[in-house]
Design a protein around this motif. Structure first.
Motif, mmCIF file in Angstrom:
data_model
loop_
_atom_site.group_PDB
_atom_site.id
_atom_site.type_symbol
_atom_site.label_atom_id
_atom_site.label_comp_id
_atom_site.label_asym_id
_atom_site.label_seq_id
_atom_site.Cartn_x
_atom_site.Cartn_y
_atom_site.Cartn_z
ATOM 1 N N ALA A 425 0.826 -1.210 0.000
ATOM 2 C CA ALA A 425 0.000 0.000 0.000
ATOM 3 C C ALA A 425 0.854 1.251 0.000
ATOM 4 O O ALA A 425 0.579 2.223 -0.726
ATOM 5 C CB ALA A 425 -0.932 -0.017 1.216
ATOM 6 N N SER A 426 1.920 1.273 0.814
ATOM 7 C CA SER A 426 2.786 2.448 0.888
ATOM 8 C C SER A 426 3.498 2.679 -0.444
ATOM 9 O O SER A 426 3.610 3.820 -0.913
ATOM 10 C CB SER A 426 3.814 2.260 2.010
ATOM 11 N N TYR A 427 3.993 1.612 -1.048
ATOM 12 C CA TYR A 427 4.662 1.736 -2.348
ATOM 13 C C TYR A 427 3.706 2.270 -3.403
ATOM 14 O O TYR A 427 4.052 3.172 -4.177
ATOM 15 C CB TYR A 427 5.213 0.372 -2.764
ATOM 16 N N ARG A 428 2.496 1.726 -3.417
ATOM 17 C CA ARG A 428 1.517 2.152 -4.416
ATOM 18 C C ARG A 428 1.172 3.632 -4.259
ATOM 19 O O ARG A 428 1.087 4.374 -5.245
ATOM 20 C CB ARG A 428 0.263 1.299 -4.288
ATOM 21 N N VAL A 429 0.978 4.079 -3.032
ATOM 22 C CA VAL A 429 0.631 5.485 -2.790
ATOM 23 C C VAL A 429 1.798 6.396 -3.175
ATOM 24 O O VAL A 429 1.609 7.448 -3.795
ATOM 25 C CB VAL A 429 0.254 5.683 -1.313
ATOM 26 N N ALA A 430 3.035 5.994 -2.811
ATOM 27 C CA ALA A 430 4.201 6.818 -3.120
ATOM 28 C C ALA A 430 4.436 6.925 -4.622
ATOM 29 O O ALA A 430 4.841 7.991 -5.123
ATOM 30 C CB ALA A 430 5.440 6.247 -2.430
ATOM 31 N N MET A 431 4.189 5.857 -5.357
ATOM 32 C CA MET A 431 4.438 5.864 -6.798
ATOM 33 C C MET A 431 3.328 6.539 -7.582
ATOM 34 O O MET A 431 3.538 6.960 -8.729
ATOM 35 C CB MET A 431 4.606 4.429 -7.299
ATOM 36 N N ALA A 432 2.155 6.651 -6.997
ATOM 37 C CA ALA A 432 0.998 7.170 -7.736
ATOM 38 C C ALA A 432 1.199 8.601 -8.207
ATOM 39 O O ALA A 432 0.723 8.988 -9.285
ATOM 40 C CB ALA A 432 -0.259 7.072 -6.872
ATOM 41 N N ASP A 433 1.910 9.408 -7.418
ATOM 42 C CA ASP A 433 2.037 10.837 -7.732
ATOM 43 C C ASP A 433 3.368 11.199 -8.374
ATOM 44 O O ASP A 433 3.651 12.379 -8.585
ATOM 45 C CB ASP A 433 1.860 11.655 -6.443
ATOM 46 N N VAL A 434 4.196 10.195 -8.666
ATOM 47 C CA VAL A 434 5.501 10.477 -9.272
ATOM 48 C C VAL A 434 5.331 10.661 -10.780
ATOM 49 O O VAL A 434 4.863 9.741 -11.464
ATOM 50 C CB VAL A 434 6.496 9.336 -8.983
ATOM 51 N N PRO A 435 5.715 11.831 -11.322
ATOM 52 C CA PRO A 435 5.598 12.019 -12.782
ATOM 53 C C PRO A 435 6.693 11.248 -13.517
ATOM 54 O O PRO A 435 7.884 11.421 -13.242
ATOM 55 C CB PRO A 435 5.778 13.536 -12.950
ATOM 56 N N LEU A 436 6.298 10.390 -14.423
ATOM 57 C CA LEU A 436 7.237 9.591 -15.210
ATOM 58 C C LEU A 436 6.829 9.663 -16.677
ATOM 59 O O LEU A 436 6.308 8.699 -17.253
ATOM 60 C CB LEU A 436 7.250 8.142 -14.713
ATOM 61 N N PRO A 437 7.039 10.793 -17.303
ATOM 62 C CA PRO A 437 6.599 10.956 -18.689
ATOM 63 C C PRO A 437 7.402 10.092 -19.655
ATOM 64 O O PRO A 437 8.568 9.779 -19.415
ATOM 65 C CB PRO A 437 6.865 12.455 -18.944
ATOM 66 N N GLY A 438 6.737 9.720 -20.734
ATOM 67 C CA GLY A 438 7.402 8.964 -21.785
ATOM 68 C C GLY A 438 7.294 7.466 -21.654
ATOM 69 O O GLY A 438 7.580 6.740 -22.610
ATOM 70 N N ILE A 439 6.895 6.972 -20.509
ATOM 71 C CA ILE A 439 6.775 5.524 -20.311
ATOM 72 C C ILE A 439 5.374 5.091 -20.724
ATOM 73 O O ILE A 439 4.383 5.666 -20.265
ATOM 74 C CB ILE A 439 7.035 5.139 -18.844
ATOM 75 N N PRO A 440 5.252 4.084 -21.596
ATOM 76 C CA PRO A 440 3.918 3.632 -22.037
ATOM 77 C C PRO A 440 3.046 3.226 -20.849
ATOM 78 O O PRO A 440 3.542 2.604 -19.889
ATOM 79 C CB PRO A 440 4.240 2.422 -22.928
ATOM 80 N N PRO A 441 1.756 3.566 -20.883
ATOM 81 C CA PRO A 441 0.868 3.260 -19.745
ATOM 82 C C PRO A 441 0.811 1.779 -19.397
ATOM 83 O O PRO A 441 0.721 1.424 -18.218
ATOM 84 C CB PRO A 441 -0.497 3.766 -20.221
ATOM 85 N N GLU A 442 0.850 0.910 -20.411
ATOM 86 C CA GLU A 442 0.749 -0.521 -20.130
ATOM 87 C C GLU A 442 1.986 -1.044 -19.379
ATOM 88 O O GLU A 442 1.930 -2.086 -18.720
ATOM 89 C CB GLU A 442 0.563 -1.309 -21.427
ATOM 90 N N ILE A 443 3.107 -0.328 -19.456
ATOM 91 C CA ILE A 443 4.304 -0.688 -18.700
ATOM 92 C C ILE A 443 4.331 0.028 -17.365
ATOM 93 O O ILE A 443 4.727 -0.547 -16.340
ATOM 94 C CB ILE A 443 5.576 -0.354 -19.512
ATOM 95 N N LEU A 444 3.886 1.275 -17.354
ATOM 96 C CA LEU A 444 3.954 2.085 -16.140
ATOM 97 C C LEU A 444 2.961 1.619 -15.078
ATOM 98 O O LEU A 444 3.267 1.654 -13.874
ATOM 99 C CB LEU A 444 3.698 3.549 -16.482
ATOM 100 N N ALA A 445 1.773 1.182 -15.503
ATOM 101 C CA ALA A 445 0.729 0.809 -14.535
ATOM 102 C C ALA A 445 1.186 -0.277 -13.568
ATOM 103 O O ALA A 445 1.091 -0.108 -12.346
ATOM 104 C CB ALA A 445 -0.548 0.396 -15.271
ATOM 105 N N PRO A 446 1.698 -1.412 -14.050
ATOM 106 C CA PRO A 446 2.178 -2.419 -13.081
ATOM 107 C C PRO A 446 3.392 -1.949 -12.293
ATOM 108 O O PRO A 446 3.575 -2.341 -11.136
ATOM 109 C CB PRO A 446 2.511 -3.631 -13.954
ATOM 110 N N ALA A 447 4.238 -1.094 -12.894
ATOM 111 C CA ALA A 447 5.421 -0.602 -12.186
ATOM 112 C C ALA A 447 5.041 0.263 -10.994
ATOM 113 O O ALA A 447 5.809 0.366 -10.031
ATOM 114 C CB ALA A 447 6.314 0.182 -13.132
ATOM 115 N N ARG A 448 3.888 0.911 -11.064
ATOM 116 C CA ARG A 448 3.418 1.715 -9.936
ATOM 117 C C ARG A 448 2.827 0.860 -8.814
ATOM 118 O O ARG A 448 2.576 1.382 -7.728
ATOM 119 C CB ARG A 448 2.366 2.728 -10.401
ATOM 120 N N ARG A 449 2.634 -0.436 -9.063
ATOM 121 C CA ARG A 449 2.008 -1.303 -8.056
ATOM 122 C C ARG A 449 3.024 -2.094 -7.243
ATOM 123 O O ARG A 449 2.839 -2.278 -6.039
ATOM 124 C CB ARG A 449 1.010 -2.255 -8.724
ATOM 125 N N THR A 450 4.086 -2.614 -7.885
ATOM 126 C CA THR A 450 5.061 -3.430 -7.148
ATOM 127 C C THR A 450 6.482 -3.100 -7.604
ATOM 128 O O THR A 450 6.713 -2.708 -8.757
ATOM 129 C CB THR A 450 4.823 -4.936 -7.353
#
Length: 506
Positions: A425-450
């Motif tokens: 939960a802490s990792y997910r919340v911390a990653m949710a607001d980090v701007p990471l432009p240029g990374i495709p959404p289908e790759i970024l979405a799981p990266a924000r979870r674990t």
């Protein structure tokens, strides 16, 4: 009356008895290893099986849940059919389930195989500990034997990552399960030759309903806590927790009515028993839970190989073994509650030190924290288990050892579940607001979870995009690890308060 309090000196252990101790301690080390052997294999199986975050946690902790849920049934079963017989049946089942786990080809198959391993593992701990209770009649010798047993249990849990790291260096992740097979086969060969048989000749019938109730209550409560940490306090989490509490209340009510209960509630009349069990749960919560994330930190943040990470965590097993073996000597000079209290204070300081990890000094700080945590927590099992064995009559040794071991297993599984959910939960919340432009959404979405998904994603991206993703993921995980360490500090201090207020006369 306990034989250790008899006016005449109780029978002393023979050389054959000490050899039997080695025989029954080894499978305990192996089954404890299965609680943590997957720690270093998580990145590998995540890449191979592609489990969801929830499935990954279930793969890790379903083993401990099933052990905790079925221990009381197995302890009672051993009292009835014979502790040696149950131990040998469990060894055969454990070997078969280990092969099934190694052959798993999906997350669902691995979860099922780990659940079967947990049920088989539940036969081993109460059988071995109750055999110790019946073999070693002298209190000092029994305390030492329990120290050996605890040392094997603790060392197995902490050496699991090292064994896993060595195996992963040369073989696929499924091979980590096969290490248990030769040990269990060896037990099947020498067990009938060296181990005596003990059973309660006046035991009543088994109660399967009580066993099902204990499993349902444990799993429902843990699932509810996991869902709360992962998705918030929704209706699903509330329903699971309510179910667990209701079934738990029915279980206790049923034990009071049965002529042959699974748990002898009369044992709980002793004022120190509840305190000992509570200390086991709170102490093991931190001991077992935090090492999952230390292993991930070493591999995914510091970039170590499984072998290197296993070597860096190996001293924890040595510290647990040394502390467990030294405890019987310490309690001869000082009160057990004072030895226990000093250890819990040291462990609390170790967890607190874990929050000071930094890029330039991470390994020295981490090793200092591990040594303090393991040495501090090592007296817990020996002292509380010896108390349980002194309270319980010999004919109920299996049930009593199952209650004691259930608190250890439940605490360890609870630690993995609660701390795992907190970190996720802490990792997910911390990653949710980090701007990471240029990374495709289908790759970024799981990266924000674990963190595992972030590491996999970074390997697929150009370095210009991978570097900020790794930096953000590492920072989010470090913050989550800090929170987990602080939660362990709180749990250990709670154990200290219970020890000082409830075991002052122990």
């Amino acid at each position: 009356m306990d034989t250790a309090t008899s006016p005449t000196r109780p029978p002393q252990a023979t050389p054959r008895d000490w050899i039997a101790l080695a025989v029954i301690a080894l499978p305990c080390l192996v089954y404890a290893m299965d609680l943590t052997v997957l720690n270093l294999a998580v990145p590998h199986l995540a890449l191979d099986l592609a489990p969801s975050a929830s499935q990954l946690l279930w793969i890790i902790d379903i083993y401990g849940f099933m052990v905790a849920g079925t221990l009381m049934l197995m302890g009672t079963l051993g009292d009835r059919i014979g502790r040696r017989k149950l131990l040998l049946i469990g060894a055969a089942a454990f070997a078969c389930a280990s092969v099934l786990a190694a052959m798993a080809r999906s997350a669902e198959q691995l979860i099922l195989a780990r659940a079967l391993l947990g049920i088989a593992g539940a036969t081993l701990a109460p059988s071995t500990l109750s055999l110790i209770r019946n073999i070693f009649l002298d209190q000092r010798q029994r305390t030492f034997a329990i120290g050996v047993w605890i040392a094997c249990f603790s060392s197995g849990a902490t050496l699991g990552p090292l064994v896993g790291g060595v195996i992963l260096t040369y073989f696929a992740w499924g091979a980590v399960f096969l290490a248990a097979v030769p040990v269990m086969i060896g037990l099947l060969i020498v067990g009938p030759l060296l181990l005596p048989e003990f059973r309660d000749e006046n035991a009543g019938r088994l109660d399967i309903v009580s066993a099902v109730q204990s499993i349902v209550a444990s799993l429902a409560l843990i699932y509810g806590m996991k869902r709360t940490a992962e998705s918030g306090f929704g209706w699903e989490a509330m329903a699971a927790i309510a179910l667990g509490l209701a079934v738990g209340a029915l279980f206790i009510s049923r034990q009071r009515r049965l002529a042959d209960p699974m748990i002898d509630l009369g044992l709980f009349r002793h004022p120190g028993l509840g305190a000992a069990l509570a200390i086991n749960v709170t102490a093991m919560l931190g001991a077992m839970g935090i090492f999952v994330f230390i292993s991930q930190y070493l591999q995914l943040v510091l970039g170590m190989s499984p072998m290197e990470a296993g070597l860096w965590t190996a001293p924890s097993g040595v510290c647990f073994a040394i502390g467990s073996m030294a405890t019987p000597q310490l309690v001869r000079r000082w009160r057990p509650v004072d030895v226990l209290s000093c250890g819990l204070v040291l462990a609390s300081l170790g967890f607190l030190l874990l929050t000071r990890l930094g890029e330039s000094q991470s390994l020295p700080v981490l090793m200092g924290a591990i040594l303090m945590m393991c040495l501090g927590l090592s007296p817990v099992g020996t002292i509380t288990t010896d108390l349980m064995m002194r309270i319980a009559p010999a004919e109920r040794a299996g049930a009593a050892s199952a209650i004691s071991e259930t608190s250890f297993e439940f605490g360890g599984a609870l630690g993995i579940a609660v701390l795992g959910s907190l970190v996720a939960a802490s990792y997910r919340v911390a990653m949710a607001d980090v701007p990471l432009p240029g990374i495709p959404p289908e790759i970024l979405a799981p990266a924000r979870r674990t963190l595992d998904a972030a590491a996999i994603a970074a390997d697929k991206l150009p370095e210009a995009l991978a570097a900020p993703l790794r930096e953000a993921a590492h920072a989010a995980f470090a913050h989550a690890l800090d929170l987990a360490a602080l939660a362990c500090v709180g749990a250990t201090l709670l154990a200290l308060i219970i020890a000082r207020t409830r075991l002052s006369r122990a």
